[in-house]
Design a protein around this motif. Structure first.
Motif, short mmCIF file in Angstrom:
data_model
loop_
_atom_site.label_atom_id
_atom_site.label_comp_id
_atom_site.label_asym_id
_atom_site.label_seq_id
_atom_site.Cartn_x
_atom_site.Cartn_y
_atom_site.Cartn_z
N ARG A 177 -80.07 8.76 46.18
CA ARG A 177 -80.42 9.24 47.52
C ARG A 177 -79.51 8.68 48.61
N MET A 178 -78.70 7.65 48.30
CA MET A 178 -77.78 7.09 49.30
C MET A 178 -76.53 7.97 49.35
N THR A 179 -76.67 9.11 49.98
CA THR A 179 -75.64 10.15 49.90
C THR A 179 -74.36 9.81 50.66
N ASP A 180 -74.45 8.98 51.69
CA ASP A 180 -73.27 8.67 52.50
C ASP A 180 -72.14 8.08 51.66
N VAL A 181 -72.49 7.32 50.64
CA VAL A 181 -71.48 6.69 49.80
C VAL A 181 -70.60 7.74 49.14
N TYR A 182 -71.20 8.78 48.60
CA TYR A 182 -70.45 9.84 47.93
C TYR A 182 -69.61 10.63 48.94
N VAL A 183 -70.21 10.93 50.09
CA VAL A 183 -69.51 11.71 51.12
C VAL A 183 -68.27 10.97 51.60
N GLU A 184 -68.43 9.67 51.88
CA GLU A 184 -67.30 8.89 52.38
C GLU A 184 -66.23 8.72 51.31
N PHE A 185 -66.65 8.50 50.08
CA PHE A 185 -65.70 8.32 48.97
C PHE A 185 -64.85 9.58 48.80
N ALA A 186 -65.51 10.75 48.82
CA ALA A 186 -64.78 12.01 48.65
C ALA A 186 -63.87 12.28 49.86
N LYS A 187 -64.36 11.96 51.04
CA LYS A 187 -63.57 12.20 52.25
C LYS A 187 -62.30 11.36 52.26
N GLU A 188 -62.41 10.11 51.87
CA GLU A 188 -61.25 9.21 51.84
C GLU A 188 -60.18 9.73 50.90
N ARG A 189 -60.59 10.43 49.84
CA ARG A 189 -59.65 10.92 48.83
C ARG A 189 -59.36 12.41 48.98
N GLU A 190 -59.85 12.98 50.08
CA GLU A 190 -59.62 14.40 50.38
C GLU A 190 -60.08 15.30 49.23
N ILE A 191 -61.29 15.01 48.74
CA ILE A 191 -61.90 15.80 47.66
C ILE A 191 -62.96 16.71 48.27
#
Length: 376
Positions: A152-166
């Motif tokens: 449920r801690m969705t920000d971690v996935y969003v930020e990880f993908a954003k940093e890698r332009e995924i």
């Protein structure tokens, strides 16, 4: 006197690096007995907060003899540990740290670990939730991504993908979870992605989803995700093979155990499905597939880099749950040899169905405690 603090991320990094840690857990004995920080080289002692209000002198024998040694103090939320850390400093210990946010923060921390490069380009990442034993995944190829079994801690996935332009195109749950609240639907809505769920687990959900069936294939960039129907933990449980290299088993097969079939109250009904999945369906798969489960039970299951996974062939050689010759003994093992059920598991299931809508603090409380998805 200002007490030094340390984040749960720093503690997680120390555990993954295999450092020696001495932790003083100041929660009450019942909470400590149920659940604590664990690691291969972690030593934890329980000294309840209310017993050190007048100082730590009665507990000196439980503490390091060398007062220069580092001590990390943890409580439920990060408040009581500050007081106890100060008491330890007053007793002469010079390197004392209070763990920020306490066990609540520890429960929510996700540690990303790169598993490997994919053969057609891209990579697979594992997000290790050390405080809960949950494992979730990101499959990335050619700028596209799919998330599997998210927390449920969705920000971690969003930020990880954003940093890698995924660009996250798909979010998938292997089954309807009962021990933690899924972030799948929320992530799909937030990112405009397709949310997949096995339909046999979705008969009571209140929201729309895309069904994922046996042998369905999802293209993520140059990578291929193939569904393998694998009931037993739930009736809809579905595993996923990534590029013929990796097998994401959800909660059906773990490194040192197998999934429990009772969290929907249907152990006797589903035990036969579980045996068929483990002893027939998976047997037909390649031994060199790297098994990546949705949970781990103990720190000993972790590899040196902090990841959790091993080959299917190795599990058939060493996992007791895959080597019970008698079907009668198997049935007895997976219906009678079970740990306590997860905290609030019925409420968690209903939340994942969309029937309950707890606020953030209620969600935290529902998830507090260890992972209990496996047969012991």
């Amino acid at each position: 006197m200002t007490v030094k603090t340390i984040t749960v991320k720093e503690i997680a990094n120390k555990i993954i690096r295999g450092e020696d840690l001495f932790i003083v857990d100041v929660r009450n004995q019942e909470e400590y007995a149920d659940w604590r920080i664990e690691g291969k080289n972690v030593q934890v002692v329980n000294i309840p907060y209310f017993e050190v209000l007048d100082g730590v002198d009665p507990f000196l024998e439980q503490l390091p003899k060398e007062k220069e040694n580092e001590i990390y103090v943890v409580c439920a939320k990060g408040g009581s540990s500050l007081f106890v850390a100060e008491q330890l400093e007053q007793a002469g210990f010079s390197h004392v740290y209070s763990i920020e946010g306490g066990m609540k923060a520890w429960s929510e921390h996700l540690q990303p670990v790169k598993i490997a490069e994919l053969k057609n380009g891209g990579a697979i990442y594992q997000f290790v939730r050390l405080g809960k034993g949950c494992l979730s995944y990101l499959i990335e190829s050619n700028g596209e991504g799919a998330l599997i079994d998210t927390n449920r801690m969705t920000d971690v996935y969003v930020e990880f993908a954003k940093e890698r332009e995924i660009s996250i195109k798909y979010v998938i749950d292997t089954h309807l979870h009962a021990d933690h609240i899924s972030g799948g639907r929320k992530l799909a809505e937030q990112l405009g992605a397709t949310y997949y769920l096995p339909p046999k687990d979705a008969t009571e959900v209140t929201f729309s989803y895309a069904p994922i069936q046996d042998e369905d294939r999802i293209q993520v960039g140059h990578a291929v995700i193939e569904a393998v129907y694998s009931p037993g933990h739930t009736i809809g449980s579905t595993s996923f093979i990534i590029d013929d290299q990796y097998l994401l088993t959800g909660d059906v097969l773990f490194i040192d155990s197998i999934g429990r079939p009772d969290l929907a109250g249907k152990a006797q009904d589903w035990v036969g499905d579980l045996r068929k999945t483990l002893y027939e369906r998976y047997k037909q798969l390649a031994d060199d597939l790297l098994v990546l489960p949705a949970h781990f039970m103990v720190p000993g299951e972790m590899n040196d880099d902090g990841s959790v996974g091993t080959t299917l062939g190795m599990l058939y050689a060493k996992n007791h749950g895959l080597n019970i010759a008698s079907e009668e003994e198997f049935r007895k093992t997976v219906t009678e040899n079970l740990p306590p059920q997860p905290n609030a598991y019925q409420e968690i299931r209903q939340t994942n169905m969309g029937k309950l809508h707890p606020n953030e603090e209620q969600q935290r409380e529902m998830e507090i405690g260890p992972n209990r998805c496996a047969v012991r």
